[in-house]
Design a protein around this motif. Structure first.
Motif, PDB file in Angstrom:
ATOM      1  N   GLY A 173       0.805  -1.212   0.000  1.00 57.65           N
ATOM      2  CA  GLY A 173       0.000   0.000   0.000  1.00 57.65           C
ATOM      3  C   GLY A 173       0.838   1.262   0.000  1.00 57.65           C
ATOM      4  O   GLY A 173       0.560   2.209  -0.747  1.00 57.65           O
ATOM      5  N   ILE A 174       1.873   1.302   0.828  1.00 49.09           N
ATOM      6  CA  ILE A 174       2.723   2.489   0.921  1.00 49.09           C
ATOM      7  C   ILE A 174       3.445   2.759  -0.399  1.00 49.09           C
ATOM      8  O   ILE A 174       3.596   3.910  -0.825  1.00 49.09           O
ATOM      9  N   LEU A 175       3.862   1.674  -1.075  1.00 52.23           N
ATOM     10  CA  LEU A 175       4.607   1.835  -2.325  1.00 52.23           C
ATOM     11  C   LEU A 175       3.705   2.097  -3.524  1.00 52.23           C
ATOM     12  O   LEU A 175       4.181   2.220  -4.650  1.00 52.23           O
ATOM     13  N   GLY A 176       2.378   2.127  -3.298  1.00 51.16           N
ATOM     14  CA  GLY A 176       1.471   2.509  -4.381  1.00 51.16           C
ATOM     15  C   GLY A 176       0.805   1.376  -5.107  1.00 51.16           C
ATOM     16  O   GLY A 176       0.188   1.589  -6.148  1.00 51.16           O
ATOM     17  N   GLY A 177       0.887   0.151  -4.584  1.00 50.86           N
ATOM     18  CA  GLY A 177       0.196  -0.984  -5.187  1.00 50.86           C
ATOM     19  C   GLY A 177       1.031  -1.736  -6.195  1.00 50.86           C
ATOM     20  O   GLY A 177       2.025  -1.223  -6.721  1.00 50.86           O
ATOM     21  N   VAL A 178       0.606  -2.970  -6.453  1.00 48.98           N
ATOM     22  CA  VAL A 178       1.278  -3.846  -7.414  1.00 48.98           C
ATOM     23  C   VAL A 178       0.213  -4.460  -8.314  1.00 48.98           C
ATOM     24  O   VAL A 178      -0.800  -4.967  -7.820  1.00 48.98           O
ATOM     25  N   ASP A 179       0.418  -4.425  -9.613  1.00 56.07           N
ATOM     26  CA  ASP A 179      -0.547  -4.950 -10.578  1.00 56.07           C
ATOM     27  C   ASP A 179       0.055  -6.112 -11.360  1.00 56.07           C
ATOM     28  O   ASP A 179       1.264  -6.344 -11.331  1.00 56.07           O
ATOM     29  N   THR A 180      -0.822  -6.834 -12.054  1.00 60.68           N
ATOM     30  CA  THR A 180      -0.376  -7.867 -12.983  1.00 60.68           C
ATOM     31  C   THR A 180      -1.381  -7.966 -14.123  1.00 60.68           C
ATOM     32  O   THR A 180      -2.581  -7.749 -13.909  1.00 60.68           O
ATOM     33  N   LYS A 181      -0.899  -8.281 -15.309  1.00 64.17           N
ATOM     34  CA  LYS A 181      -1.778  -8.428 -16.471  1.00 64.17           C
ATOM     35  C   LYS A 181      -2.113  -9.882 -16.746  1.00 64.17           C
ATOM     36  O   LYS A 181      -2.684 -10.210 -17.784  1.00 64.17           O
ATOM     37  N   ALA A 182      -1.752 -10.767 -15.809  1.00 64.86           N
ATOM     38  CA  ALA A 182      -2.002 -12.196 -15.998  1.00 64.86           C
ATOM     39  C   ALA A 182      -2.526 -12.797 -14.706  1.00 64.86           C
ATOM     40  O   ALA A 182      -2.251 -12.300 -13.615  1.00 64.86           O
ATOM     41  N   PHE A 183      -3.305 -13.858 -14.823  1.00 64.73           N
ATOM     42  CA  PHE A 183      -3.743 -14.608 -13.651  1.00 64.73           C
ATOM     43  C   PHE A 183      -2.625 -15.581 -13.289  1.00 64.73           C
ATOM     44  O   PHE A 183      -2.295 -16.478 -14.055  1.00 64.73           O
ATOM     45  N   ALA A 184      -2.024 -15.384 -12.126  1.00 59.86           N
ATOM     46  CA  ALA A 184      -0.834 -16.165 -11.780  1.00 59.86           C
ATOM     47  C   ALA A 184      -0.885 -16.593 -10.323  1.00 59.86           C
ATOM     48  O   ALA A 184      -1.313 -15.828  -9.452  1.00 59.86           O
ATOM     49  N   PHE A 185      -0.473 -17.843 -10.046  1.00 63.51           N
ATOM     50  CA  PHE A 185      -0.323 -18.305  -8.675  1.00 63.51           C
ATOM     51  C   PHE A 185       0.928 -17.641  -8.089  1.00 63.51           C
ATOM     52  O   PHE A 185       1.983 -17.608  -8.724  1.00 63.51           O
ATOM     53  N   THR A 186       0.806 -17.117  -6.892  1.00 63.99           N
ATOM     54  CA  THR A 186       1.897 -16.335  -6.314  1.00 63.99           C
ATOM     55  C   THR A 186       2.995 -17.242  -5.773  1.00 63.99           C
ATOM     56  O   THR A 186       2.951 -17.673  -4.627  1.00 63.99           O
ATOM     57  N   SER A 187       3.968 -17.525  -6.592  1.00 65.01           N
ATOM     58  CA  SER A 187       5.114 -18.355  -6.225  1.00 65.01           C
ATOM     59  C   SER A 187       6.386 -17.633  -6.654  1.00 65.01           C
ATOM     60  O   SER A 187       6.341 -16.562  -7.264  1.00 65.01           O
ATOM     61  N   LEU A 188       7.525 -18.233  -6.359  1.00 61.80           N
ATOM     62  CA  LEU A 188       8.794 -17.650  -6.801  1.00 61.80           C
ATOM     63  C   LEU A 188       8.872 -17.572  -8.320  1.00 61.80           C
ATOM     64  O   LEU A 188       9.449 -16.637  -8.885  1.00 61.80           O
ATOM     65  N   LEU A 189       8.283 -18.553  -8.990  1.00 59.11           N
ATOM     66  CA  LEU A 189       8.389 -18.629 -10.452  1.00 59.11           C
ATOM     67  C   LEU A 189       7.564 -17.563 -11.157  1.00 59.11           C
ATOM     68  O   LEU A 189       7.824 -17.252 -12.320  1.00 59.11           O
ATOM     69  N   THR A 190       6.553 -17.014 -10.464  1.00 61.92           N
ATOM     70  CA  THR A 190       5.673 -16.046 -11.135  1.00 61.92           C
ATOM     71  C   THR A 190       5.968 -14.599 -10.735  1.00 61.92           C
ATOM     72  O   THR A 190       5.208 -13.698 -11.098  1.00 61.92           O
ATOM     73  N   ILE A 191       7.047 -14.364 -10.018  1.00 62.05           N
ATOM     74  CA  ILE A 191       7.413 -12.994  -9.617  1.00 62.05           C
ATOM     75  C   ILE A 191       7.498 -12.042 -10.817  1.00 62.05           C
ATOM     76  O   ILE A 191       7.036 -10.889 -10.740  1.00 62.05           O
ATOM     77  N   PRO A 192       8.058 -12.465 -11.971  1.00 56.55           N
ATOM     78  CA  PRO A 192       8.209 -11.516 -13.094  1.00 56.55           C
ATOM     79  C   PRO A 192       6.907 -10.982 -13.672  1.00 56.55           C
ATOM     80  O   PRO A 192       6.931  -9.981 -14.396  1.00 56.55           O
ATOM     81  N   VAL A 193       5.752 -11.591 -13.382  1.00 60.39           N
ATOM     82  CA  VAL A 193       4.507 -11.095 -13.979  1.00 60.39           C
ATOM     83  C   VAL A 193       3.953  -9.895 -13.222  1.00 60.39           C
ATOM     84  O   VAL A 193       2.975  -9.280 -13.665  1.00 60.39           O
ATOM     85  N   PHE A 194       4.535  -9.548 -12.080  1.00 62.51           N
ATOM     86  CA  PHE A 194       4.017  -8.443 -11.276  1.00 62.51           C
ATOM     87  C   PHE A 194       4.775  -7.150 -11.583  1.00 62.51           C
ATOM     88  O   PHE A 194       5.982  -7.162 -11.822  1.00 62.51           O
ATOM     89  N   ASP A 195       4.031  -6.054 -11.538  1.00 66.45           N
ATOM     90  CA  ASP A 195       4.599  -4.765 -11.927  1.00 66.45           C
ATOM     91  C   ASP A 195       4.134  -3.674 -10.941  1.00 66.45           C
ATOM     92  O   ASP A 195       2.928  -3.564 -10.682  1.00 66.45           O
ATOM     93  N   PRO A 196       5.058  -2.911 -10.353  1.00 68.33           N
ATOM     94  CA  PRO A 196       6.521  -2.979 -10.487  1.00 68.33           C
ATOM     95  C   PRO A 196       7.083  -4.183  -9.732  1.00 68.33           C
ATOM     96  O   PRO A 196       6.725  -4.392  -8.572  1.00 68.33           O
ATOM     97  N   MET A 197       7.953  -4.912 -10.385  1.00 67.41           N
ATOM     98  CA  MET A 197       8.457  -6.157  -9.817  1.00 67.41           C
ATOM     99  C   MET A 197       9.267  -5.923  -8.545  1.00 67.41           C
ATOM    100  O   MET A 197       9.168  -6.690  -7.591  1.00 67.41           O
ATOM    101  N   ILE A 198      10.057  -4.844  -8.511  1.00 71.13           N
ATOM    102  CA  ILE A 198      10.919  -4.599  -7.351  1.00 71.13           C
ATOM    103  C   ILE A 198      10.075  -4.325  -6.106  1.00 71.13           C
ATOM    104  O   ILE A 198      10.414  -4.754  -4.995  1.00 71.13           O
ATOM    105  N   LYS A 199       8.955  -3.607  -6.271  1.00 67.81           N
ATOM    106  CA  LYS A 199       8.068  -3.345  -5.129  1.00 67.81           C
ATOM    107  C   LYS A 199       7.461  -4.655  -4.614  1.00 67.81           C
ATOM    108  O   LYS A 199       7.341  -4.864  -3.401  1.00 67.81           O
ATOM    109  N   TYR A 200       7.077  -5.489  -5.549  1.00 65.20           N
ATOM    110  CA  TYR A 200       6.488  -6.779  -5.178  1.00 65.20           C
ATOM    111  C   TYR A 200       7.498  -7.631  -4.420  1.00 65.20           C
ATOM    112  O   TYR A 200       7.172  -8.254  -3.398  1.00 65.20           O
ATOM    113  N   ILE A 201       8.739  -7.663  -4.902  1.00 66.95           N
ATOM    114  CA  ILE A 201       9.789  -8.453  -4.255  1.00 66.95           C
ATOM    115  C   ILE A 201      10.035  -7.942  -2.833  1.00 66.95           C
ATOM    116  O   ILE A 201      10.179  -8.737  -1.889  1.00 66.95           O
ATOM    117  N   ILE A 202      10.067  -6.616  -2.660  1.00 70.03           N
ATOM    118  CA  ILE A 202      10.279  -6.044  -1.327  1.00 70.03           C
ATOM    119  C   ILE A 202       9.152  -6.462  -0.389  1.00 70.03           C
ATOM    120  O   ILE A 202       9.383  -6.867   0.759  1.00 70.03           O
TER     121      ILE A 202
END
Length: 709
Positions: free
Chosen positions: A435-464
């Protein structure tokens, strides 16, 4: 080939739900066995929860009962269905009209029965698609990683034929999702699933979608200059029909099938059985395809868009609130199977907005869950808990690589009350960061695992955010433990005893083998052959002179401690006991006694170190440090104290013959458990020898085991 262990688990589960005669039907999902029982009250929830291989149970209204197995669920389901007693696949019985009405009235008495049915309908419409949705999300993740590394422009409009084909591999699932959902929903409501799929497919054919924006006679397209959107309306039989692209929609098939079920079942009552195969599908299609195109389809689109817009407004105007609520909500929705509507909204967002904003905050919950599991894994390694280490390793792998939380939840978190509060802190931290970083979006339906991290944008905010959630939960669980201090002390004590027994058994086997090689059996005097058998070299070879049997020629000073029989009855060896743990001497050497009565007494002078709350086990430390376990019956812990009248408490000093408990042996037998009472020396490894005296009938208090230090 099924192992005996898996077959035994299947049989125990079958007994636990009331036997095959109590099963109306049985299915399974990714982690759970799903029973429809004739009488839900016959399921023995406590006994099922205590089974090795069962992560937990979830009773539901309407005589439905779920048993959580984890990743091995398909094998257990197969084992159950292959049992001879399940050859019919359950025992549905014919009911009279009066019985049917009475059953409906009885089920209606549950305050939340309708709610259970609603969410069960949603869940069973999506659950069978779990595998293909996961497969599609991993294909998207791979393509996104290649896009991140500059190998291909994943979102370019002029991609090559190769990448258009790759797109089709995952789009096939999301675009045709309405047909798949319609099939499952129809199957859930017990109508022909292919009729449901056909009705939905009719409004997704190229013929239908090709009219959108076309110049086909009878089709008019208008453009909203303010919003920049266009809308096509076809005039069919003189009636206006709004044209929509239903690819990826989920509300439309759910609404359509609910109405189709009423139509289909009504038609079956109208037509005789010999013509139903032709006319019921025919009239169902004739009624429901126009109904879907003219009314249900547009309604479903509006409903989905409205929900998505509402959540989007909340995310845009109060992003911190939204980002905190989502991860804090999921830990309570997933165990109840109530998270599927949110999954449906994610798909709606992707199809209407072009992106989804729910999955980003949801990732905070998933990784907080996996972090708690990682904390348990580290503790299990530290404390040498083999079973928990195996459970946590499998659950963590399923989570980090597959994004599946059920093995963690049912295998660990819901079993230990201390984990959930610590996991929720991780959810809060991760959601707050999103919330503080302004939200994280994705354009694909993805199970939240290590392998699907790249589908989230901004990726660095999601990783943090997910890293903070993961490590917060892991640290809290690791440093404060998931067991209380008392539980940890007891578990570690049992572990130490089991490890000592295993080492003693291994050492005994090694020494016995060495003695057998150096001293031929025929040269060992008869009175010393028993020494070799227990792993001590005979005195003539320079072995320990203190180890020996109760036979002739043993000095009085070496007779050792005599442990008395805790119950009257027939004394048998541990090898004759129908319990692999005791029979293997993992809990030390000792005896079993087939009791003549339920009068249980102390076998030696000492202090009661442990007294089980259920009354089935007592631990005594004698004045010379011998640790004695008295265990009444096999698997009697599952009786939860019924039939056990405990007369002592932990910490009390006892003398040989003091009353420990009165046990109703008839109740134990009626519950289906063995009454054999076991007595073992837990620290056998510290002794020179532990000698059971079997094959005799004894009274309580008679010596049955000799312990030599």
């Amino acid at each position: 080939m099924n192992t005996p262990t898996s077959e035994m688990l299947a049989e125990k589960i079958l007994r636990g739900v009331g036997g095959p005669e109590n099963i109306e039907s049985l299915t399974h999902c990714a982690t759970r066995l799903r029973f429809q029982l004739h009488d839900g009250s016959k399921a023995d929830q406590a006994a099922l929860d205590a089974l090795d291989g069962v992560m937990g149970t979830v009773p539901q209204s309407g005589d439905r009962f779920q048993i959580v197995i984890g990743g091995a669920v398909a094998g257990v389901y197969s084992d159950i269905m292959n049992l001879p007693s399940m050859s019919g696949g359950g025992t549905p019985r014919p009911q009279s009209d009066a019985e049917v009405k009475a059953e409906i009235r009885a089920k209606g008495r549950g305050r939340f029965a309708w709610l259970d049915n609603f969410f069960e309908y949603l869940s069973d419409s999506f659950r069978p698609l779990l595998g293909v949705l996961l497969g599609a999300s991993l294909i998207i993740a791979i393509a996104s990683m290649l896009d991140a590394f500059g190998v291909v422009d994943f979102r370019a409009a002029d991609k090559s034929a190769t990448w258009v084909f790759v797109d089709s591999m995952w789009r096939s699932v999301l675009y045709f999702l309405p047909i798949m959902v319609a099939y499952n929903a129809a199957k859930k409501l017990k109508i022909d699933p292919w009729v449901g799929a056909t009705v939905m497919a009719a409004v997704m054919t190229p013929n239908f979608t090709g009219m959108i924006g076309s110049k086909t006679p009878g089709v008019t397209t208008t453009t909203n200059a303010t919003l920049g959107t266009s809308e096509s309306v076809a005039h069919v039989f003189g009636l206006p029909m709004q044209l929509n692209d239903y690819g990826g929609q989920v509300f439309v098939p759910l609404l359509m099938v609910a109405l189709l079920a009423l139509v289909y079942k009504g038609l079956k009552r109208v037509f005789p059985e010999n013509v139903q195969m032709v006319f019921v599908p025919f009239f169902s299609m004739l009624i429901m395809i126009p109904m879907t195109a003219f009314l249900i389809g547009p309604m479903g689109i509006w409903a989905g868009n409205g929900l998505g817009t509402g959540l989007s407004w909340l995310n845009g105007n109060a992003p911190i609130v939204f980002a905190i609520v989502i991860p804090l909500l999921y830990p309570f929705l997933v165990p109840l199977g109530l998270h599927w509507p949110l999954n449906a909204l994610m798909l709606v967002n992707i199809n209407t907005l072009g992106y989804d904003f729910i999955q980003g905050p949801m990732g905070a919950w998933n990784f907080a869950c996996f972090g708690a599991t990682a904390g348990v894994l580290l503790l299990s390694v530290r404390h040498r808990e083999k079973d928990m280490r195996q459970t946590a390793t499998g659950a963590l792998a399923a989570g980090l690589l597959g994004g599946i939380s059920e093995p963690s939840l049912y295998g660990i978190h819901l079993r230990f009350k201390r984990i959930y509060p610590r996991m929720l802190v991780g959810c809060l931290v991760g959601g707050l960061i999103v919330g503080i970083l302004g939200g994280v979006d994705t354009k694909a339906f993805a199970f939240t695992s290590l392998l699907t991290i790249p589908v989230f944008d901004p990726m660095i905010k999601y990783i943090i955010a997910i890293s903070a959630a993961f490590f917060t939960s892991m640290a809290l669980v690791y440093f404060s433990d998931y067991r209380t201090k008392e539980e940890r002390a007891q578990v570690n004590g049992e572990r130490d005893a089991a490890e000592a027994a295993a080492k003693a058994e291994a050492a005994a086997k090694g020494e016995a083998a060495a003695s057998a090689r150096t001293v031929p059996a025929q040269t060992v005097p008869a009175e010393e052959r028993e020494l070799v058998a227990v792993g001590a070299a005979p005195a003539a070879t320079g072995g320990p002179a203190s180890a020996g049997s109760a036979g002739a020629g043993v000095p009085a000073a070496r007779k050792g401690l005599e442990l008395a029989a805790p119950v009257a009855g027939r004394v048998i060896g541990l090898g004759e006991v129908e319990d692999p743990v005791f029979a293997s001497r993992a809990l030390g050497e000792g005896v079993g006694i087939e009791p003549a009565d339920g009068h249980v007494v102390a076998p030696a002078d000492g202090e009661l170190i442990t007294v089980a709350e259920t009354g089935h086990a007592f631990g005594i430390r004698t004045t010379d440090g011998t640790e004695v376990l008295v265990h009444i019956g096999i698997d009697t812990v599952k009786m939860n104290g019924k039939g056990f009248d405990v007369r002592v408490e932990a910490g009390r000093k006892v003398s040989t013959g003091d009353l420990l408990a009165e046990v109703d042996l008839g109740a134990v037998r009626a519950a289906g458990y063995s009454t054999v009472t076991l007595m073992t020396v837990l620290n056998t490894a510290d002794m020179a020898s532990v000698e059971p005296h079997t094959g005799q009938d004894v009274t309580a208090g008679a010596p049955v085991v000799t312990v030599r230090r």
